[in-house]
Design an enzyme around this catalytic site. Structure first.
Site, PDB file in Angstrom:
ATOM      1  CE1 TYR A   1      -2.651  -0.159   1.033  1.00  0.00           C
ATOM      2  CE2 TYR A   1      -2.170  -1.884  -0.551  1.00  0.00           C
ATOM      3  CZ  TYR A   1      -2.116  -1.388   0.737  1.00  0.00           C
ATOM      4  OH  TYR A   1      -1.519  -2.135   1.716  1.00  0.00           O
TER       5      TYR A   1
ATOM      6  CD  GLU B   1       1.600  -8.777  -0.630  1.00  0.00           C
ATOM      7  OE1 GLU B   1       2.554  -7.990  -0.483  1.00  0.00           O
ATOM      8  OE2 GLU B   1       0.424  -8.477  -0.316  1.00  0.00           O
TER       9      GLU B   1
HETATM   10  N1  BES Z   1       2.622  -4.213   2.574  1.00  0.00           N
HETATM   11  C1  BES Z   1       1.243  -4.529   2.595  1.00  0.00           C
HETATM   12  C2  BES Z   1       0.758  -4.956   3.946  1.00  0.00           C
HETATM   13  C3  BES Z   1       0.992  -3.936   5.030  1.00  0.00           C
HETATM   14  C4  BES Z   1       0.745  -2.594   4.813  1.00  0.00           C
HETATM   15  C5  BES Z   1       1.436  -4.333   6.260  1.00  0.00           C
HETATM   16  C6  BES Z   1       0.960  -1.667   5.831  1.00  0.00           C
HETATM   17  C7  BES Z   1       1.656  -3.420   7.254  1.00  0.00           C
HETATM   18  C8  BES Z   1       1.416  -2.082   7.045  1.00  0.00           C
HETATM   19  C9  BES Z   1       0.893  -5.626   1.572  1.00  0.00           C
HETATM   20  O1  BES Z   1       1.627  -5.547   0.405  1.00  0.00           O
HETATM   21  C10 BES Z   1      -0.556  -5.441   1.178  1.00  0.00           C
HETATM   22  O2  BES Z   1      -0.890  -4.411   0.682  1.00  0.00           O
HETATM   23  N2  BES Z   1      -1.384  -6.460   1.408  1.00  0.00           N
HETATM   24  C11 BES Z   1      -2.769  -6.451   1.013  1.00  0.00           C
HETATM   25  C12 BES Z   1      -2.908  -7.273  -0.256  1.00  0.00           C
HETATM   26  C13 BES Z   1      -3.905  -6.746  -1.242  1.00  0.00           C
HETATM   27  C14 BES Z   1      -3.770  -5.298  -1.576  1.00  0.00           C
HETATM   28  C15 BES Z   1      -3.903  -7.591  -2.498  1.00  0.00           C
HETATM   29  C16 BES Z   1      -3.589  -7.065   2.136  1.00  0.00           C
HETATM   30  O3  BES Z   1      -2.996  -7.571   3.104  1.00  0.00           O
HETATM   31  O4  BES Z   1      -4.800  -7.044   2.086  1.00  0.00           O
HETATM   32 ZN    ZN Z   2       1.184  -3.856  -0.759  1.00  0.00          ZN
END
Ligand code: BES
Ligand code: ZN
Length: 615
Positions: A396, A309
């Protein structure tokens, strides 16, 4: 009409919102916000203007109040039918040269961004509400040009009961008494200024995409971590102390980020630990990252989520994907940047292990989307598709792979220099993939002859030059997992230095065509079903479901009722629903019907669609 984004009604031929002055009266009893928004456009406009809304009741639209002229009503209409993905277009018929206008409206108790928790559902016994706007839920909170292409600054007044405090992804200006001139028609003066109410005032002076709008209110306390870092949480002293211990390293992590990617532009990096129903691991709301409480494990493993984050402070928040079709620009860059931070704070082997876990996940996604290869592309076509329905590791991990490929080609020093230049060049802008590619080709001459950029961006599946990361730990774990088939359980010595991530990787790699007794034997030895680490617990419970160990159904039920993070709901509900046995399907339906009240609307929707899909 010239749409700029398949997920928004915004018309590219018209100006967009540049600033919104928002006043929200939070009505906890009715799970409703009574609100006003004074919107300033990027340029004056005449005639129709389209805004995104979802389940909003719009009460009035007028020209902005001015000292020399009474506000004039603006004709407006909400489209008769709501589109299931986009919501409802709000059309304003603006008088000549309108630069700003005032809307009053109320949210629905079912607003897709908001979760309202009643006192019995919270740790403090006080009500709680929070927002989650990514990807396209800001429109359920206020009418807006809900596309990341349209960045806004905003001010926010939150009128809440005085026992509560409020936070937002913005600078906190004041906590003060309400005055009638605040609300601009959000509700009447008597309600706004009622005894026992206070106003928390915020200002976001840096332009952000609407999905980064965020706030929460409840019995929230805080602890300082460092000069520009603080952790906030609902749940009293014990949770705050645990959180402060978990996140001691955050201030240093910000410094690591700055050394890798350039200055930290958001002034503060605070963390808000949410109630367990928070649907994500983390959300990069600027100045105030939102986190699931499951990252607090007492073993500093939450660091990876925080690193991720934090990395968004540069990749995602400073440079933003123009539409959700360019989502990899946010998440692929951030996954790369996260691993660079992890490499510094936790070492190369830990970063390589994370890359290995990511590689496994990416290959699983190729399997999940084998009948829908569009979503194995870095830049998929998204018209008519709800981003929540196709959320996956592809942007990702394929994004990470692409950037890592370029790094291998030009060497790390050159790539680091490129990254810093890219960030400095596009900061506070929303860009598309093509803009990135142009910048890459201009700054790394000849790269298109070395790396097949078109294949990486528009090709399905994995290009031949994608590469499995090398990690000694990762290899060892894969070997151990394969040996499980012949009955081998790893020895105490072999697992002595395993943290949650090693266990997670081991469990996810185990073959599922094994006897149930083997799985229970593993648990008797290592008590994985009772792990405090939800990654481990869920990976084990999923294995238990898939191998027919019905003795864990109680534990599965408890888990699904305790934590609303979608990363856990998805595997548990889908492995239950996909089981051939009726018992598992019935169990999934019963648990969902009893737990859904506790889930955030986004998580509820995702769990519901899993159950529908598998009948
Ligand atoms: N921005 C995302 C969460 C998100 C993505 C919310 C798409 C809504 C729509 C956040 O940065 C994320 O990727 N969170 C991951 C963390 C992990 C990759 C370390 C999660 O929530 O698992
Ligand atoms: Zn993210």
């Amino acid at each position: 009409m010239a749409p700029v984004d398949p997920h928004s009604y915004t018309d590219g031929a018209h100006p967009v919102s540049a600033h919104a002055a928002l006043a929200f009266y939070l009505d906890f009893a009715a799970s409703t916000i009574h609100a006003s928004a004074l919107v300033t456009l990027s340029a004056p406009h005449t005639g129709d203007l389209l805004l995104d809304t979802r389940a909003l009741a719009v009460h009035s639209a007028t020209t902005a109040p001015a000292p020399d002229a009474a506000p004039a009503p603006i004709p407006f209409s909400l489209a008769a039918d709501a589109d299931p993905v986009l919501g409802t277009a709000l059309t304003l018929a603006l008088p000549p040269d309108t630069a700003s206008f005032l809307l009053t409206f109320s949210t629905s108790p079912a607003a897709s961004a908001l979760q309202w928790l009643a006192p019995p559902q919270t740790a403090s016994g006080l009500p709680f509400v929070f927002s989650q706007c990514q990807s396209i839920h800001a429109r359920s909170v206020f009418p807006c040009h809900d596309t990341p292409a349209a960045r806004i600054t905003y001010s926010l007044l939150l009128n809440v009961p005085a026992q509560l405090s409020a936070v937002a992804a913005a600078r906190h200006v004041a906590r003060r008494d309400p005055v009638p001139s605040d609300h601009r028609g959000a509700c009447d003066d008597a309600l706004w200024c009622a005894p026992g109410r206070i106003v928390e005032e915020f200002e976001m002076a840096q332009c952000v995409p609407p999905y980064l709008f965020a706030f929460a209110a409840g019995g929230i306390g805080s602890r300082d971590l460092g000069p520009r870092t603080r952790v906030y949480a609902e749940g009293g002293d014990t949770l705050l102390d645990d959180a402060a211990r978990e996140f001691v390293g955050v201030e240093d992590m910000v410094k690591v980020g700055e050394s890798l990617f350039g200055p930290y532009e958001w002034e503060r990096f605070d963390l808000l630990v949410l109630p367990p129903s928070f649907p994500y691991g983390g959300m990069e709301n600027p100045r105030m990252v939102f986190l699931t409480p499951t990252v607090i494990k007492g073993d500093a493993a939450g660091a990876q989520v925080v690193a991720h984050e934090l990395a968004h402070s540069w990749t995602g928040n400073l440079i933003t994907n123009k539409t959700n079709e360019d989502f990899w620009l946010n998440e692929g860059f951030t996954t790369y940047a996260e691993r660079r931070i992890v490499e510094v704070v936790q070492g190369e082997e830990r970063a390589a292990l994370n890359s290995g876990i990511g590689w496994r996940g990416l290959n699983r996604m190729m399997e999940r989307f084998k009948d829908n290869m569009e979503f194995t592309k870095l830049k998929p076509k998204m018209a008519g598709i709800d981003p929540d329905d196709v959320y996956s590791e592809v942007p990702y991990e394929k994004g990470f792979q692409f950037l890592w490929r370029i790094e291998r080609q030009i060497g790390r020093p050159a790539f680091d220099e490129f990254l810093k230049k890219y960030i400095a060049n596009f900061k506070f802008q929303s860009i598309d993939t093509e803009t990135f590619l142009e910048f890459l080709k201009a700054n790394v001459p000849g790269i298109e002859n070395e790396v097949d950029l078109h294949e990486w961006i528009n090709g399905t599946g994995l290009p031949p030059d994608a590469m499995e990361p090398e990690s000694a730990t990762y290899k060892k774990i894969c070997v151990l997992a394969a040996e499980f088939k012949s009955g081998k359980i790893p020895s105490e010595e072999e697992v002595a230095d395993w943290s949650g991530q090693e266990w997670e990787l081991y469990l996810e790699n185990l073959p599922t065509d094994v006897e149930a007794s083997q799985v229970t034997a593993l648990d008797e030895r290592y008590k994985l079903s009772e792990s405090r680490d939800y990654e481990v617990k869920v990976a084990f419970l999923q294995l238990a479901i898939l191998t027919g160990c019905r003795c864990y159904f109680n534990e599965v039920e408890k888990c699904l009722k305790q934590v609303g993070r979608m990363k856990y709901l998805r595997p548990l509900y889908s492995s239950l629903a996909r089981c051939s046995g009726e018992e598992e399907k019935m169990l999934a339906k019963r648990i969902f019907s009893e737990a859904q009240e506790f889930y955030h609307p986004i998580a509820r929707g995702v769990a519901e669609s899993i159950l529908l899909k598998h009948g």
